[in-house]
Motif scaffolding. Structure first.
Motif, PDB file in Angstrom:
ATOM      1  N   GLY A  19      -2.902 -32.872 115.512  1.00 53.81           N
ATOM      2  CA  GLY A  19      -3.667 -32.381 116.636  1.00 53.81           C
ATOM      3  C   GLY A  19      -4.559 -31.221 116.252  1.00 53.81           C
ATOM      4  N   VAL A  20      -5.765 -31.206 116.793  1.00 58.61           N
ATOM      5  CA  VAL A  20      -6.739 -30.152 116.508  1.00 58.61           C
ATOM      6  C   VAL A  20      -6.929 -29.258 117.729  1.00 58.61           C
ATOM      7  N   ALA A  21      -7.212 -29.875 118.875  1.00 53.41           N
ATOM      8  CA  ALA A  21      -7.479 -29.098 120.091  1.00 53.41           C
ATOM      9  C   ALA A  21      -7.259 -29.968 121.311  1.00 53.41           C
ATOM     10  N   LEU A  22      -6.918 -29.302 122.408  1.00 52.58           N
ATOM     11  CA  LEU A  22      -6.567 -29.967 123.667  1.00 52.58           C
ATOM     12  C   LEU A  22      -7.211 -29.217 124.819  1.00 52.58           C
ATOM     13  N   ILE A  23      -7.686 -29.953 125.839  1.00 52.47           N
ATOM     14  CA  ILE A  23      -8.246 -29.330 127.031  1.00 52.47           C
ATOM     15  C   ILE A  23      -7.795 -30.113 128.245  1.00 52.47           C
ATOM     16  N   ASP A  24      -7.376 -29.389 129.296  1.00 54.17           N
ATOM     17  CA  ASP A  24      -6.970 -30.101 130.505  1.00 54.17           C
ATOM     18  C   ASP A  24      -8.102 -30.078 131.528  1.00 54.17           C
ATOM     19  N   LYS A  25      -7.833 -30.609 132.714  1.00 50.76           N
ATOM     20  CA  LYS A  25      -8.890 -30.747 133.724  1.00 50.76           C
ATOM     21  C   LYS A  25      -9.394 -29.388 134.213  1.00 50.76           C
ATOM     22  N   ASP A  26      -8.549 -28.356 134.086  1.00 47.85           N
ATOM     23  CA  ASP A  26      -8.941 -26.999 134.488  1.00 47.85           C
ATOM     24  C   ASP A  26      -9.526 -26.219 133.317  1.00 47.85           C
ATOM     25  N   ARG A  27      -9.753 -26.910 132.216  1.00 51.83           N
ATOM     26  CA  ARG A  27     -10.356 -26.328 131.015  1.00 51.83           C
ATOM     27  C   ARG A  27      -9.460 -25.307 130.324  1.00 51.83           C
ATOM     28  N   ARG A  28      -8.166 -25.420 130.547  1.00 48.16           N
ATOM     29  CA  ARG A  28      -7.245 -24.648 129.724  1.00 48.16           C
ATOM     30  C   ARG A  28      -7.169 -25.338 128.364  1.00 48.16           C
TER      31      ARG A  28
ATOM     32  N   THR B 235      -5.764 -25.559 124.112  1.00 43.59           N
ATOM     33  CA  THR B 235      -4.765 -25.305 123.071  1.00 43.59           C
ATOM     34  C   THR B 235      -5.389 -25.692 121.748  1.00 43.59           C
ATOM     35  N   TYR B 236      -5.153 -24.875 120.726  1.00 41.08           N
ATOM     36  CA  TYR B 236      -5.720 -25.151 119.398  1.00 41.08           C
ATOM     37  C   TYR B 236      -4.622 -25.122 118.334  1.00 41.08           C
ATOM     38  N   ALA B 237      -4.800 -25.936 117.321  1.00 41.35           N
ATOM     39  CA  ALA B 237      -3.964 -25.817 116.138  1.00 41.35           C
ATOM     40  C   ALA B 237      -4.275 -24.483 115.464  1.00 41.35           C
ATOM     41  N   ASP B 238      -3.265 -23.869 114.870  1.00 44.84           N
ATOM     42  CA  ASP B 238      -3.471 -22.567 114.223  1.00 44.84           C
ATOM     43  C   ASP B 238      -4.568 -22.629 113.159  1.00 44.84           C
ATOM     44  N   SER B 239      -4.670 -23.762 112.489  1.00 46.66           N
ATOM     45  CA  SER B 239      -5.614 -23.885 111.371  1.00 46.66           C
ATOM     46  C   SER B 239      -7.070 -23.856 111.816  1.00 46.66           C
ATOM     47  N   VAL B 240      -7.340 -24.042 113.115  1.00 47.18           N
ATOM     48  CA  VAL B 240      -8.740 -24.079 113.571  1.00 47.18           C
ATOM     49  C   VAL B 240      -9.063 -22.981 114.584  1.00 47.18           C
ATOM     50  N   LYS B 241      -8.079 -22.199 114.973  1.00 44.88           N
ATOM     51  CA  LYS B 241      -8.321 -21.140 115.955  1.00 44.88           C
ATOM     52  C   LYS B 241      -9.402 -20.187 115.469  1.00 44.88           C
ATOM     53  N   GLY B 242     -10.324 -19.873 116.378  1.00 47.72           N
ATOM     54  CA  GLY B 242     -11.414 -18.970 116.040  1.00 47.72           C
ATOM     55  C   GLY B 242     -12.595 -19.654 115.383  1.00 47.72           C
ATOM     56  N   ARG B 243     -12.429 -20.907 114.993  1.00 51.73           N
ATOM     57  CA  ARG B 243     -13.523 -21.641 114.335  1.00 51.73           C
ATOM     58  C   ARG B 243     -13.997 -22.834 115.169  1.00 51.73           C
ATOM     59  N   PHE B 244     -13.073 -23.505 115.851  1.00 52.92           N
ATOM     60  CA  PHE B 244     -13.401 -24.695 116.634  1.00 52.92           C
ATOM     61  C   PHE B 244     -13.332 -24.365 118.126  1.00 52.92           C
ATOM     62  N   THR B 245     -14.165 -25.056 118.903  1.00 56.72           N
ATOM     63  CA  THR B 245     -14.149 -24.912 120.357  1.00 56.72           C
ATOM     64  C   THR B 245     -14.200 -26.288 121.001  1.00 56.72           C
ATOM     65  N   ILE B 246     -13.217 -26.581 121.832  1.00 57.25           N
ATOM     66  CA  ILE B 246     -13.207 -27.833 122.583  1.00 57.25           C
ATOM     67  C   ILE B 246     -13.768 -27.583 123.973  1.00 57.25           C
ATOM     68  N   SER B 247     -14.537 -28.542 124.480  1.00 57.33           N
ATOM     69  CA  SER B 247     -15.081 -28.428 125.828  1.00 57.33           C
ATOM     70  C   SER B 247     -15.249 -29.832 126.398  1.00 57.33           C
ATOM     71  N   ARG B 248     -15.485 -29.876 127.690  1.00 56.27           N
ATOM     72  CA  ARG B 248     -15.668 -31.174 128.344  1.00 56.27           C
ATOM     73  C   ARG B 248     -16.692 -31.039 129.461  1.00 56.27           C
ATOM     74  N   ASP B 249     -17.413 -32.140 129.690  1.00 58.15           N
ATOM     75  CA  ASP B 249     -18.358 -32.233 130.795  1.00 58.15           C
ATOM     76  C   ASP B 249     -17.930 -33.443 131.612  1.00 58.15           C
ATOM     77  N   ASN B 250     -17.199 -33.201 132.685  1.00 58.15           N
ATOM     78  CA  ASN B 250     -16.649 -34.317 133.461  1.00 58.15           C
ATOM     79  C   ASN B 250     -17.749 -35.138 134.145  1.00 58.15           C
ATOM     80  N   ALA B 251     -18.860 -34.512 134.472  1.00 58.45           N
ATOM     81  CA  ALA B 251     -19.964 -35.250 135.094  1.00 58.45           C
ATOM     82  C   ALA B 251     -20.535 -36.291 134.136  1.00 58.45           C
ATOM     83  N   LYS B 252     -20.467 -35.997 132.844  1.00 58.04           N
ATOM     84  CA  LYS B 252     -20.974 -36.922 131.831  1.00 58.04           C
ATOM     85  C   LYS B 252     -19.859 -37.703 131.148  1.00 58.04           C
TER      86      LYS B 252
END
Length: 124
Positions: free
Chosen positions: A46-55, A57-74
């Motif tokens: 696992g690398v990163a996780l995002i829920d419907k409220d945009r909370r 979670t990141y793997a320690d190995s990618v924290k500070g470098r990777f950003t997960i996001s979502r656009d529910n409209a798209k």
């Protein structure tokens, strides 16, 4: 029926950046979504996780470098990857969680719906 299609992979030098996208068809907006990766000869992680409220979670190995996001409209999930390292090389997959009412663990067994993956290569 959920279908997920990743794009945006490629080859980049160490320190570079890439943005991955995952377009979903089907019902995904209330569900947690995640990015996983798998290097040759290694287990999927696992690398990163995002829920419907945009909370998130990141793997320690990618924290500070990777950003997960979502656009529910798209119906699209993103992974912005900065300061890439050779150890980030692998096939990257997006996935939808099994249930929408609880926050899953960042582990493959909690995500039954997968895309085909997009390859990321980091080397000089």
């Amino acid at each position: 029926q959920v279908q997920l299609e990743e794009s945006g992979g490629g080859s980049v030098q160490p320190g570079g950046s890439l943005t991955l996208s995952c377009i979903a068809s089907g019902y995904v907006s209330p569900y947690p979504m995640a990015w996983f990766r798998q290097a040759p000869g290694k287990e999927r992680e696992g690398v990163a996780l995002i829920d419907k409220d945009r909370r998130t979670t990141y793997a320690d190995s990618v924290k500070g470098r990777f950003t997960i996001s979502r656009d529910n409209a798209k119906n699209t999930l993103y992974l912005q990857m900065n300061a890439l390292k050779p150890e980030d090389t692998g096939m990257y997959y997006c996935a939808r969680a099994l249930t929408w009412w609880s926050m899953p663990m960042l582990r493959p067994t909690d995500f039954p719906h997968w895309g085909q993956g997009t390859q990321v290569n980091v080397s000089s």
